[in-house]
Design a protein around this motif. Structure first.
Motif, PDB file in Angstrom:
ATOM      1  N   ARG A  38      47.476  36.879  38.727  1.00 46.90           N
ATOM      2  CA  ARG A  38      46.428  35.867  38.906  1.00 46.90           C
ATOM      3  C   ARG A  38      45.804  35.502  37.550  1.00 46.90           C
ATOM      4  O   ARG A  38      45.611  34.330  37.241  1.00 46.90           O
ATOM      5  CB  ARG A  38      45.351  36.430  39.858  1.00 46.90           C
ATOM      6  CG  ARG A  38      44.148  35.503  40.060  1.00 46.90           C
ATOM      7  CD  ARG A  38      44.576  34.272  40.837  1.00 46.90           C
ATOM      8  NE  ARG A  38      43.522  33.256  40.905  1.00 46.90           N
ATOM      9  CZ  ARG A  38      43.337  32.300  39.984  1.00 46.90           C
ATOM     10  NH1 ARG A  38      44.123  32.234  38.909  1.00 46.90           N
ATOM     11  NH2 ARG A  38      42.385  31.414  40.130  1.00 46.90           N
ATOM     12  N   CYS A  41      47.698  33.092  35.143  1.00 50.15           N
ATOM     13  CA  CYS A  41      48.183  31.834  35.712  1.00 50.15           C
ATOM     14  C   CYS A  41      48.113  30.711  34.671  1.00 50.15           C
ATOM     15  O   CYS A  41      47.070  30.482  34.054  1.00 50.15           O
ATOM     16  CB  CYS A  41      47.341  31.452  36.926  1.00 50.15           C
ATOM     17  SG  CYS A  41      47.877  29.854  37.580  1.00 50.15           S
ATOM     18  N   CYS A  43      48.396  27.473  35.250  1.00 47.63           N
ATOM     19  CA  CYS A  43      48.097  26.129  35.764  1.00 47.63           C
ATOM     20  C   CYS A  43      46.890  25.549  35.013  1.00 47.63           C
ATOM     21  O   CYS A  43      46.167  26.276  34.336  1.00 47.63           O
ATOM     22  CB  CYS A  43      47.853  26.162  37.282  1.00 47.63           C
ATOM     23  SG  CYS A  43      46.138  26.465  37.733  1.00 47.63           S
ATOM     24  N   CYS A  46      43.506  27.074  35.306  1.00 51.29           N
ATOM     25  CA  CYS A  46      43.342  28.470  34.846  1.00 51.29           C
ATOM     26  C   CYS A  46      43.548  28.609  33.344  1.00 51.29           C
ATOM     27  O   CYS A  46      43.009  29.528  32.719  1.00 51.29           O
ATOM     28  CB  CYS A  46      44.324  29.380  35.582  1.00 51.29           C
ATOM     29  SG  CYS A  46      44.037  29.428  37.365  1.00 51.29           S
ATOM     30  N   CYS A  88      42.619  27.029  41.697  1.00 51.85           N
ATOM     31  CA  CYS A  88      43.937  27.236  41.078  1.00 51.85           C
ATOM     32  C   CYS A  88      44.899  26.269  41.737  1.00 51.85           C
ATOM     33  O   CYS A  88      44.883  26.084  42.963  1.00 51.85           O
ATOM     34  CB  CYS A  88      44.393  28.678  41.309  1.00 51.85           C
ATOM     35  SG  CYS A  88      46.075  28.997  40.725  1.00 51.85           S
ATOM     36  N   ASP A  89      45.740  25.641  40.893  1.00 47.59           N
ATOM     37  CA  ASP A  89      46.713  24.684  41.439  1.00 47.59           C
ATOM     38  C   ASP A  89      47.952  25.382  42.000  1.00 47.59           C
ATOM     39  O   ASP A  89      48.858  24.723  42.512  1.00 47.59           O
ATOM     40  CB  ASP A  89      47.187  23.718  40.332  1.00 47.59           C
ATOM     41  CG  ASP A  89      46.056  22.831  39.842  1.00 47.59           C
ATOM     42  OD1 ASP A  89      45.071  22.669  40.597  1.00 47.59           O
ATOM     43  OD2 ASP A  89      46.147  22.313  38.708  1.00 47.59           O
ATOM     44  N   GLY A  90      48.033  26.694  41.831  1.00 51.49           N
ATOM     45  CA  GLY A  90      49.241  27.424  42.204  1.00 51.49           C
ATOM     46  C   GLY A  90      49.891  27.976  40.937  1.00 51.49           C
ATOM     47  O   GLY A  90      49.873  27.339  39.882  1.00 51.49           O
ATOM     48  N   THR A  91      50.429  29.166  41.056  1.00 50.35           N
ATOM     49  CA  THR A  91      50.939  29.890  39.881  1.00 50.35           C
ATOM     50  C   THR A  91      52.464  29.878  39.888  1.00 50.35           C
ATOM     51  O   THR A  91      53.069  30.231  40.905  1.00 50.35           O
ATOM     52  CB  THR A  91      50.434  31.349  39.939  1.00 50.35           C
ATOM     53  OG1 THR A  91      49.007  31.338  40.002  1.00 50.35           O
ATOM     54  CG2 THR A  91      50.882  32.143  38.738  1.00 50.35           C
TER      55      THR A  91
HETATM   56 ZN    ZN Z   1      46.042  28.732  38.342  1.00 54.29          ZN
END
Ligand code: ZN
Ligand code: OGA
Ligand code: ZN
Length: 389
Positions: A38, A41, A43, A46, A88-91
């Motif tokens: 996490r 990340c 993105c 982050c 978070c946009d996704g990792t």
């Molecule tokens: Zn992220």
């Protein structure tokens, strides 16, 4: 018909209570804890897309954070996270990046830079030399020079103009000049009222420069502007090879010199600098990373009287190894030579010279070790995007 690039195999992935376990094609399993996945990340919520530094409010992330989803495909590992802690946009991590950042000890040791120590016959000036005009004008030649300094600890620039202060120009082409109590640059010549043994015609024993400073200058440059004296030949020794040889032949002496801090002191009309440090520097794995050797600036050795005999025996044994002709690479400075060497790794020395027979003039300065290495890494990248995970 074969295809040029075999598709990458998707490693085995198991989402567990606290981590993702990845089983790599080599059969090794490695774990990546959820908080680690996490926190790193990449993105845009982050990690800042330009500054490429972390912007996620990591204090808001629970240390027990768990993903909502874990997926794997040929491109890599993909995770999504609860959005109430931090957006978070996704990792997404590529397999290549994860492979480069495996956390297990064997993987960390495997990607550690290994220094191959040398003895005198393994080094020669010609194979370490790059011409001044080439390294000043072309990045490929600068990179070649920096590779020599990075891997062997020594590189030469030849054909340097002798009609001006050129050593700081070379330093600035590499990175930045690192100043010291000797100023931005220094003149090494025999003079009246020398504030340093180097400014006499005396022999200099193998040493690392400025060991009395808490921070040892990183990389030293010495440019020969004139040298027509009898004597004054140069000697270089790989301090890491010397320390490793001591460890082989006398482990107790090695342990003493790598654990016991001793005083180094440098005093002149304009400065008084003192620092205690061990003579051999080792890292957390016990690997030798440098030395702090300077017989002329050592002491007064401030350790218990009962410890002194063993210390002095160990110190002498280390110096004896450095003085073995087999360990030494000797050369004579020609006018227009500039030697560049890692001051934590390489011991340098010179024989005495007769100042009545001519003139010997070197000019020196230092460049930060981190900055030299950074320059090399950036040159190696050749413009490739570093913001990839
Ligand atoms: Zn992220
Ligand atoms: C120095 C030094 C060597 C030389 O200036 O630090 O070690 O050859 N000089 O004069
Ligand atoms: Zn020196």
């Amino acid at each position: 018909m074969g295809c040029e690039h075999a598709p990458p195999r998707v490693p085995g992935v198991e989402a567990r209570t606290d981590d993702v376990q990845v089983t790599w094609p080599d059969g090794h399993a490695g774990r990546f804890p959820y908080f680690w996945l996490r926190e790193n990340c990449p993105c845009q919520q982050c990690t800042h897309p330009e500054a490429w530094e972390r912007i996620v409010d990591f204090m808001a992330l629970p240390l027990t954070v768990k993903p909502d989803s874990v997926d794997a495909d040929r491109a890599g590992l993909h995770l999504t996270w609860p959005s109430h802690d931090a957006p978070c946009d996704g990792t997404h991590y590529s397999w290549e990046w994860l492979d480069d950042h495996r956390l297990e000890r064997h993987a960390r040791l495997a990607r550690k830079r290994r220094i191959r120590g040398w003895t005198g016959s393994m080094v020669d000036k010609d194979s370490l030399a790059v011409s001044h005009d080439a390294m000043m004008a072309r990045d490929d030649d600068l990179e070649r020079l920096l590779r020599h300094v990075d891997s062997t600890g020594v590189g030469f620039v030849v054909g340097v103009p002798t009609d001006r202060l050129a050593v700081t120009e070379i330093a600035q082409r590499i990175a930045f000049v690192e100043e010291s109590h000797f100023g931005r640059h220094f003149d090494v010549l025999s003079k009246v009222d020398p504030e340093n043994l180097a400014y006499t015609p005396n022999a200099l024993q193998p040493h690392n420069d400025l060991p009395s400073r808490q921070h040892l200058p990183g990389v030293q440059l010495l440019h020969c502007r004139r040298n027509d004296v009898a004597g004054g030949d140069s000697v270089f020794v790989d301090g890491i090879a010397v320390a490793c040889r001591l460890r082989e032949q006398n482990p107790a002496a090695f342990d003493l010199l790598s654990s016991l801090s001793v005083m180094f002191r440098s005093v002149a009309a304009d400065w008084e600098i003192a620092n205690r440090a061990p003579i051999i520097a080792v890292d957390e794995d016990g690997d030798v990373v440098g030395t702090r050797v300077h017989p002329a600036l050592l002491g007064p050795v401030d350790i218990e009287p009962d410890e002194q005999p063993a210390f002095y025996r160990a110190h002498r044994e280390l110096l004896s190894i450095a003085l073995e002709p087999e360990m030494q690479f000797s050369f004579r400075f020609e006018e227009g030579d500039c030697v560049i060497f890692d001051n934590a790794r390489i011991l340098h020395a010179r024989t005495a010279f007769d100042s009545t027979t001519g003139y010997r003039h070197l000019q020196g300065c230092y460049v930060g070790r981190d900055d030299l290495r950074s320059r090399l890494m950036v040159l190696r990248r050749r413009g490739a995007d570093y913001r990839i995970r």
